[in-house]
Design a protein around this motif. Sequence first.
Motif, PDB file in Angstrom:
ATOM      1  N   LEU A 166       1.058  -1.106   0.051  1.00  0.00           N
ATOM      2  CA  LEU A 166       0.126  -0.073  -0.138  1.00  0.00           C
ATOM      3  C   LEU A 166       0.907   1.208   0.106  1.00  0.00           C
ATOM      4  O   LEU A 166       1.720   1.448   0.849  1.00  0.00           O
ATOM      5  CB  LEU A 166      -0.858   0.059   1.225  1.00  0.00           C
ATOM      6  N   VAL A 167       0.507   2.084  -0.969  1.00  0.00           N
ATOM      7  CA  VAL A 167       1.292   3.425  -1.032  1.00  0.00           C
ATOM      8  C   VAL A 167       0.450   4.705  -0.866  1.00  0.00           C
ATOM      9  O   VAL A 167      -0.580   4.798  -1.565  1.00  0.00           O
ATOM     10  CB  VAL A 167       2.310   3.546  -2.141  1.00  0.00           C
ATOM     11  N   HIS A 168       0.753   5.624   0.085  1.00  0.00           N
ATOM     12  CA  HIS A 168      -0.183   6.543   0.259  1.00  0.00           C
ATOM     13  C   HIS A 168      -0.017   7.593  -0.502  1.00  0.00           C
ATOM     14  O   HIS A 168       0.485   8.905  -0.084  1.00  0.00           O
ATOM     15  CB  HIS A 168      -0.144   6.914   1.833  1.00  0.00           C
ATOM     16  N   SER A 172      -0.890   8.550  -9.995  1.00  0.00           N
ATOM     17  CA  SER A 172      -0.040   9.559 -10.807  1.00  0.00           C
ATOM     18  C   SER A 172       1.385   9.563 -10.539  1.00  0.00           C
ATOM     19  O   SER A 172       2.348   9.655 -11.396  1.00  0.00           O
ATOM     20  CB  SER A 172      -0.839  10.784 -11.292  1.00  0.00           C
ATOM     21  N   PHE A 173       1.632   9.762  -9.202  1.00  0.00           N
ATOM     22  CA  PHE A 173       2.946   9.940  -8.774  1.00  0.00           C
ATOM     23  C   PHE A 173       3.835   8.698  -9.057  1.00  0.00           C
ATOM     24  O   PHE A 173       5.003   8.760  -9.385  1.00  0.00           O
ATOM     25  CB  PHE A 173       2.768  10.245  -7.133  1.00  0.00           C
ATOM     26  N   MET A 174       2.963   7.565  -9.076  1.00  0.00           N
ATOM     27  CA  MET A 174       3.832   6.257  -9.282  1.00  0.00           C
ATOM     28  C   MET A 174       4.266   6.233 -10.684  1.00  0.00           C
ATOM     29  O   MET A 174       5.386   5.752 -11.168  1.00  0.00           O
ATOM     30  CB  MET A 174       2.883   5.039  -8.865  1.00  0.00           C
ATOM     31  N   LEU A 281      -6.453   8.638  -3.465  1.00  0.00           N
ATOM     32  CA  LEU A 281      -5.045   9.357  -3.034  1.00  0.00           C
ATOM     33  C   LEU A 281      -4.440   8.197  -2.233  1.00  0.00           C
ATOM     34  O   LEU A 281      -3.228   8.635  -1.480  1.00  0.00           O
ATOM     35  CB  LEU A 281      -5.258  10.581  -2.015  1.00  0.00           C
ATOM     36  N   THR A 282      -4.686   7.101  -2.258  1.00  0.00           N
ATOM     37  CA  THR A 282      -4.005   5.935  -1.921  1.00  0.00           C
ATOM     38  C   THR A 282      -4.029   4.829  -2.854  1.00  0.00           C
ATOM     39  O   THR A 282      -5.021   4.608  -3.264  1.00  0.00           O
ATOM     40  CB  THR A 282      -4.458   5.252  -0.316  1.00  0.00           C
ATOM     41  N   GLU A 323       5.404   9.356  -1.376  1.00  0.00           N
ATOM     42  CA  GLU A 323       4.407   9.929  -0.209  1.00  0.00           C
ATOM     43  C   GLU A 323       4.964  11.402   0.098  1.00  0.00           C
ATOM     44  O   GLU A 323       4.024  12.242   0.745  1.00  0.00           O
ATOM     45  CB  GLU A 323       4.480   8.890   0.989  1.00  0.00           C
ATOM     46  N   LEU A 324       6.052  11.645   0.161  1.00  0.00           N
ATOM     47  CA  LEU A 324       6.504  13.117   0.307  1.00  0.00           C
ATOM     48  C   LEU A 324       5.930  14.118  -0.624  1.00  0.00           C
ATOM     49  O   LEU A 324       5.535  14.867  -0.229  1.00  0.00           O
ATOM     50  CB  LEU A 324       8.168  13.040   0.365  1.00  0.00           C
ATOM     51  N   GLU A 325       5.892  13.664  -1.866  1.00  0.00           N
ATOM     52  CA  GLU A 325       5.214  14.550  -3.028  1.00  0.00           C
ATOM     53  C   GLU A 325       3.760  14.675  -2.612  1.00  0.00           C
ATOM     54  O   GLU A 325       3.076  15.509  -2.855  1.00  0.00           O
ATOM     55  CB  GLU A 325       5.260  13.778  -4.324  1.00  0.00           C
TER      56      GLU A 325
END
Length: 373
Positions: A166-168, A172-174, A281-282, A323-325
């Motif tokens: 799971l990535v928070h 689109s960031f990925m 958003l996750t 996640e920082l983004e």
Amino acid sequence: MDQSLSPDSMQSSAPVTGRDLRRIRANPDFWYPVAWSRELKPGKTIGTRYAGQPIALVRPKEGGSVFALEDRCAHRQVPLSKGTVKGESVQCCYHGWAYGRSGRCIDVPYLGKGKLPNGVRTYPVREVDGLIFVFPGDPAKAETTPFPRLAEVANPAYKTRRFGQLVHCHYSFMHENLMDMNHQFMHMKQMGQMKPRFLGQERGPGLVEARYSFARTSGKQPIGEALIFGQKRDNSEKFAHRDVMTIRTVYPYQTLHIQTGDSAPVMDLWIAYVPQDEAELTNRVFGLLSIKRPGVPGLLDLAWPFLTAFTERIFREDREIVELEQNAWYEQGGDRNQEIFPVICNLRELLVECGLPAGQDAPAPVARGASSA
């Protein structure tokens, strides 16, 4: 970099898209993985999600195929994933209402058969190469929508690692993270100092492709990389820019493969980012990483733990940065990225074109650990 990265192209991508990319929703009219096959045992049911939609996956005990239902009993909205599998149906844990694979309610223990209520939504399902996919969009489109090619999972010449967490962040960031190999700067501790060369790009319907080559300018080759290429390499010109890495977003999936000349790829990656919450958003990552077996039988199997550890460290760094983004997006109240790399500008346009604008009734974004009114 090639000449396409000119001063004229160095501008923010925000005016190009006209919308906040982090509010664009994934298009549900595609096949999305929602669980690993190993997670769903015979005679059991588990709960999964797609963009806020709760989905119950059911595997009959006697070898029947998996089916998927809305994870809410029509009676009191209790999750059906908490229920009991009975033959080709699942029985709610509260009052025993039972639902078949069509979603129709087939039994209420305290009612006659002629008085059964309406059922629940059902989803088209496919189980392929250790992944369970659902089609969360218009079910009429499921049969005609192309199913993705899943790396080299079925090829005995390769060994495949299944990974994901799971990535928070917004999906689109990925996509941006994998497509832009200039971020190898971030992985210097793991891989040494790498100099990427952008070889070009392709833009087509539903597709963006980027090609790169690399040269190591300092540091030693990590063991994990040596396993991927099947050989030890130094920092000499002999190995500089020898291999071509091709990365594609073929909406909504991404692929990456590395090869030398016309030989078979030494690495073939397929990856999908599946939104979990309603605001998207996750996301949950599902990745298939296929590595070509070297000429020495059994060598890759023996060394597999080293490769697993290497790829986990890389993924951990990527997850931390995206996640920082996402946290910066929360703090700034929107997407303020100043993108100058042409292939990423094209990628952002693609994600807007293929995705769905957020509806007016979409929930306001809430950061992790916070709550809405």
